[in-house]
Design a protein around this motif. Structure first.
Motif, PDB file in Angstrom:
ATOM      1  N   LEU A  12      -9.008   0.483   2.845  1.00  9.41           N
ATOM      2  CA  LEU A  12     -10.043   1.163   1.611  1.00  9.41           C
ATOM      3  C   LEU A  12     -10.369   2.788   2.203  1.00  9.41           C
ATOM      4  CD1 LEU A  12     -12.564  -1.347   0.687  1.00  9.41           C
ATOM      5  CD2 LEU A  12     -10.696  -0.882  -0.263  1.00  9.41           C
ATOM      6  N   ASP A  13     -10.333   3.170   3.396  1.00  8.98           N
ATOM      7  CA  ASP A  13     -10.475   4.342   3.783  1.00  8.98           C
ATOM      8  C   ASP A  13      -9.106   5.238   3.724  1.00  8.98           C
ATOM      9  OD1 ASP A  13     -13.094   3.715   4.729  1.00  8.98           O
ATOM     10  OD2 ASP A  13     -12.430   3.214   6.784  1.00  8.98           O
ATOM     11  N   LEU A  14      -8.077   4.732   3.313  1.00  4.93           N
ATOM     12  CA  LEU A  14      -6.777   5.506   3.083  1.00  4.93           C
ATOM     13  C   LEU A  14      -6.912   6.306   2.044  1.00  4.93           C
ATOM     14  CD1 LEU A  14      -4.185   2.921   3.395  1.00  4.93           C
ATOM     15  CD2 LEU A  14      -5.080   4.364   5.232  1.00  4.93           C
ATOM     16  N   GLN A  15      -6.605   7.797   2.149  1.00  7.77           N
ATOM     17  CA  GLN A  15      -6.493   8.800   1.303  1.00  7.77           C
ATOM     18  C   GLN A  15      -5.652   8.589   0.209  1.00  7.77           C
ATOM     19  OE1 GLN A  15      -8.595  11.547   1.277  1.00  7.77           O
ATOM     20  NE2 GLN A  15      -9.383  10.580   3.190  1.00  7.77           N
ATOM     21  N   PRO A  26      -9.118  -3.475   4.748  1.00  8.19           N
ATOM     22  CA  PRO A  26      -8.815  -2.407   6.015  1.00  8.19           C
ATOM     23  C   PRO A  26      -8.268  -1.128   5.492  1.00  8.19           C
ATOM     24  CG  PRO A  26      -7.967  -4.697   6.492  1.00  8.19           C
ATOM     25  CD  PRO A  26      -8.747  -4.771   5.056  1.00  8.19           C
ATOM     26  N   ARG A  37       0.719   4.241  -2.723  1.00  4.61           N
ATOM     27  CA  ARG A  37       0.460   5.643  -2.480  1.00  4.61           C
ATOM     28  C   ARG A  37       1.386   6.475  -3.082  1.00  4.61           C
ATOM     29  NH1 ARG A  37       0.884   4.957   2.586  1.00  4.61           N
ATOM     30  NH2 ARG A  37      -1.163   4.816   3.365  1.00  4.61           N
ATOM     31  N   THR A  81       0.680  -1.270  -0.070  1.00  4.71           N
ATOM     32  CA  THR A  81      -0.081   0.022  -0.006  1.00  4.71           C
ATOM     33  C   THR A  81       0.802   1.261  -0.077  1.00  4.71           C
ATOM     34  OG1 THR A  81      -1.750  -1.175   1.313  1.00  4.71           O
ATOM     35  CG2 THR A  81      -1.748   1.234   1.164  1.00  4.71           C
ATOM     36  N   ARG A 133      -7.508   4.173  -4.838  1.00  5.23           N
ATOM     37  CA  ARG A 133      -8.884   3.788  -5.548  1.00  5.23           C
ATOM     38  C   ARG A 133      -8.994   2.044  -5.548  1.00  5.23           C
ATOM     39  NH1 ARG A 133      -8.518   4.227 -11.294  1.00  5.23           N
ATOM     40  NH2 ARG A 133     -10.742   4.602 -11.199  1.00  5.23           N
TER      41      ARG A 133
END
Length: 312
Positions: free
Chosen positions: A251-254, A249, A234, A230, A257
């Motif tokens: 999926l909420d990261l800025q 877990p 990013r 991840t 997608r």
């Protein structure tokens, strides 16, 4: 030497009462049976413990010397039994589970919370690791059951599929032109994909899916931990290809997608246990909670999580 605690208890009781009749009543046996038990102990020890006559019973000098040691042996035996029972009480509410990380994260927290609310004093040992290490812990009797992503070939183990999850692409949010919301496998061939390592069943699924299309899968990068992959996503180094439960877990990261793979692989997820094993009530309940958690995920995320083949 084959001396059992009951023989020592009889010896100590008779040494105190010096009365065969009273001691026989205490142990709910006949006097001949009590006399035989004493004689058997004397034969085993090779010494005479009591001097008997028609009028009296008394300890021999050897019997006198052995009473204190016999009390110590019986006391240590009783203390050991108490410790053993205490350990058994702890073990009766101990749940040991091995799981691949995606299942340890998505399934086990809820399962453990349900068990804690139902069984007082519940203790957990959770091992998260590769599919192979998870299965090996079960084979080595280190855990009560395992949650894995492939049926093991070991003859002493059985596999129960509880759900299946689709593979997804975790891509940088800015790469909208390169990665559309829905992709096909042939469109992924030239993408900078980041996968699990060779120890990961996730990579096996992806490799098999590409091989079915005549393509050898050569990812740009491979990592054991999805969180590591991840970080590279990013920074727009690549695109992670992982089962949905593995990336859920994150999926909420800025700046991230999630994209579907229309014809991508679907991973089997299930419970592995030893064949014919007798399980405690708390372990049986743990298995039922895992099944319930899987059914809930199927209901909540039908686009990503599918029911097991048997109940589809």
């Amino acid at each position: 030497m084959n001396v059992i605690p009951r023989q020592l208890r009889i010896f100590l009781a008779l040494a105190e009462s010096l009365n065969f009749s009273r001691t026989a009543e205490q142990f709910f046996v006949t006097q001949p049976s009590l006399s035989k038990a004493v004689k058997d102990l004397e034969a085993e020890l090779g010494v005479t413990l009591f001097e008997r006559s028609t009028r009296s019973v008394r300890l021999t000098p050897a019997g006198e010397r052995m009473t204190s040691l016999a009390r110590r042996v019986v006391g240590e035996y009783d203390s050991g039994l108490q410790r053993l029972q205490s350990l058994a009480d702890l073990e009766s509410n101990h749940v040991a589970i091995a799981a691949i990380p995606s299942l340890a994260n998505a399934v086990l927290p809820g399962v453990c919370a349900k068990l804690e609310s139902r069984f007082a004093g519940t203790r957990f040992t959770i091992h998260d690791g590769t599919n192979a290490s998870t299965i090996q812990r079960l084979i080595n009797y280190q855990v009560d059951f395992a949650l894995a992503s492939a049926a093991p070939s070991h003859p002493e183990l059985e596999y129960e599929e509880v759900m299946r999850d689709r593979f997804a692409l975790l891509a940088p949010a800015a790469w909208k032109k390169l990665v559309r919301p829905t992709m096909r496998m042939e469109e992924l061939v030239d993408l900078p994909l980041i996968s699990g390592t060779d120890a990961s069943t996730a990579k096996e699924y992806v490799s098999a899916a590409f091989l079915q299309r005549g393509v050898v899968f050569r990812p740009k990068l491979s990592f054991d931990q999805v969180a590591t992959a991840t970080g590279f996503v990013r920074q727009e180094v690549g695109i992670a290809i992982q089962p949905y439960l593995g990336v859920m877990p994150l999926l909420d990261l800025q700046g991230m997608r999630l994209c579907q793979i229309e014809d991508g692989p679907i991973r089997s997820v299930g419970i592995v246990r030893r064949k014919g094993s007798s399980l405690s009530p708390i372990i049986e309940q743990a298995l039922e909670e895992v099944r319930a958690a899987a059914r809930q995920l199927v209901r909540q995320l039908p686009a990503w999580i599918h029911p097991p083949v048997a109940s589809a």
